[in-house]
Enzyme design. Structure first.
Site, mmCIF file in Angstrom:
data_model
loop_
_atom_site.group_PDB
_atom_site.id
_atom_site.type_symbol
_atom_site.label_atom_id
_atom_site.label_comp_id
_atom_site.label_asym_id
_atom_site.label_seq_id
_atom_site.Cartn_x
_atom_site.Cartn_y
_atom_site.Cartn_z
ATOM 1 N N PHE A 1 0.529 -1.339 -0.064
ATOM 2 C CA PHE A 1 -0.027 0.239 0.470
ATOM 3 C C PHE A 1 1.340 1.270 -0.243
ATOM 4 O O PHE A 1 1.932 0.922 0.263
ATOM 5 C CB PHE A 1 -1.235 -0.305 0.827
ATOM 6 C CG PHE A 1 -0.082 -0.013 2.785
ATOM 7 C CD1 PHE A 1 0.360 -0.971 3.281
ATOM 8 C CD2 PHE A 1 -0.385 1.763 3.008
ATOM 9 C CE1 PHE A 1 0.566 -0.622 4.703
ATOM 10 C CE2 PHE A 1 0.142 1.390 4.452
ATOM 11 C CZ PHE A 1 0.550 0.418 5.027
ATOM 12 N N ALA B 1 9.267 -1.895 1.815
ATOM 13 C CA ALA B 1 8.085 -2.730 1.102
ATOM 14 C C ALA B 1 6.459 -2.000 1.256
ATOM 15 O O ALA B 1 6.028 -2.368 -0.072
ATOM 16 C CB ALA B 1 8.491 -3.909 0.628
ATOM 17 N N LYS B 2 6.657 -1.598 2.507
ATOM 18 C CA LYS B 2 5.300 -1.390 2.701
ATOM 19 C C LYS B 2 4.495 -2.395 2.228
ATOM 20 O O LYS B 2 3.187 -2.399 1.883
ATOM 21 C CB LYS B 2 4.588 -0.167 1.874
ATOM 22 C CG LYS B 2 4.428 1.058 2.624
ATOM 23 C CD LYS B 2 4.567 2.425 2.532
ATOM 24 C CE LYS B 2 2.907 3.509 2.883
ATOM 25 N NZ LYS B 2 3.332 3.319 4.522
ATOM 26 N N VAL B 3 4.110 -3.680 2.726
ATOM 27 C CA VAL B 3 3.766 -4.311 3.248
ATOM 28 C C VAL B 3 2.770 -4.380 3.604
ATOM 29 O O VAL B 3 2.713 -4.176 5.130
ATOM 30 C CB VAL B 3 3.847 -5.821 2.756
ATOM 31 C CG1 VAL B 3 3.255 -7.665 2.638
ATOM 32 C CG2 VAL B 3 5.704 -5.864 1.552
#
Ligand code: PMP
Length: 322
Positions: A38, A159-161
């Site tokens: 995101f 990675a902004k997972v």
């Protein structure tokens, strides 16, 4: 001024739909396994220009696409197309306030099992009114968290997972339960990484220092803005390098940066006063400059901003909401 009665829309499964129709099944891969990537993007209402200025919109999508590639989620749009989709979505709303925009690409197949082979991907984008995420008008009280930041080789922080935000939630929750405003994560080597959803800067002997991109941080876009503002407006260079935990207690000033946090001053860590225990002069100047820049008050930084017209389709949005 929150638009409580106004219809909201989302981009969902390839089209724009009323927000309440943007729903996923409980069997969705991402809901079960955290397989989403995101972004968090802010738009600032400008009363004089009668528009919302979206901060570094394209850069957010460039990062988003790097991260979706890293996590093997396919997004069928390039950064410019994502910018266009976002501007269209914004034009369907009637915002007269600050806004938060949330793009989310996720594994959307309904299945049991973590395999990503043959699993479908989807993209949604929604937006909502948004004020301060954390108090920026006072000095925050922080703690060093007992939770370590997830390792780059476990779930990469950069990675902004979505699944990785369990780590952030544990950090934030522990801090709040113990009476602090926010927690600071260390990495497995014991060096400072960042706050639960913010990058961290310290001011030491007149220099700015921040953990490097190899220390497990999320490569913050606000961090990048602050490095530019400090250099160009205050003549301060930023050193990006590993930061030892005890340097936090040595620091003259500490502040957090992020799309949500903006520039948040820190005046105490683990019950130890930072500097004189007040908001420091460098932090104060950087916060003012940043807030002026994002609201379109400094011509030099206007290229950070994308104008979102909120009136073009707002009439239509209101009609269909009835
Ligand atoms: N670190 C983490 C873990 C975050 O979630 C965020 C917010 N995106 C940041 C740092 C700050 O990044 P940015 O300035 O791009 O919002």
């Amino acid at each position: 001024m929150t638009q409580t009665g106004a219809q909201k829309y989302a981009f969902f499964q390839g089209s724009f739909v009323p927000l309440e129709h943007a729903k996923v099944s409980v069997m969705t891969h991402a809901f079960n396994y955290g397989t989403g990537v995101f972004e968090g993007i802010r738009g600032y209402w400008n009363e004089q220009d009668r528009c919302v200025y979206i901060l570094r919109l394209r850069e957010h999508y460039v990062r988003f696409l790097k991260n979706t590639r890293m996590v093997c989620i396919e997004v069928p749009f390039d950064a410019d197309e994502l910018v266009e989709l976002t501007l269209k979505l914004m034009s369907m709303h009637d915002f007269r306030e600050d806004v938060y925009i949330r793009p989310l690409a996720y594994k959307s197949s309904e299945q049991i099992g973590v395999s990503m082979k043959g699993v479908k991907d989807d993209l949604t984008i929604f937006c909502t009114p948004f004020g301060n995420y954390i108090d920026i008008d006072r000095g925050l009280s922080l703690c060093v968290s007992s939770w370590k930041r997830t390792d780059d080789n476990a779930i990469p922080g950069r990675a902004k997972v979505t699944g990785n935000y369990v780590n952030s939630a544990l950090v934030k929750n522990e801090a709040l339960m113990n009476g602090f405003d926010e927690g600071i994560c260390l990495n497995s080597q014991g060096f400072v990484v960042e706050g639960s959803t913010e990058n961290i800067f310290i001011v030491r002997d007149g220099a700015l220092i921040t953990p490097s991109v190899a220390d497990g941080i999320l490569e913050g876009i606000t961090r990048d803005c602050i490095i530019s503002v400090a250099r160009d407006e205050l003549g301060l260079d930023t050193m990006a390098r590993p930061v030892a935990r005890t340097e936090l207690y040595y620091a003259d000033e500490v502040f957090l940066t992020g799309t949500g946090a903006q520039v948040a001053p820190v005046t105490s860590i683990d019950h130890r006063a930072i500097g004189k225990g007040d908001v420091g002069p460098v932090t104060g100047k950087i916060q003012t400059l940043y807030l002026d820049a994002v609201r379109g008050r400094i011509p030099r930084y206007m290229d950070w901003l994308t104008r979102a017209n909120i009136t073009a389709m707002s009439g239509m949005a209101r009609v269909s909401a009835r």
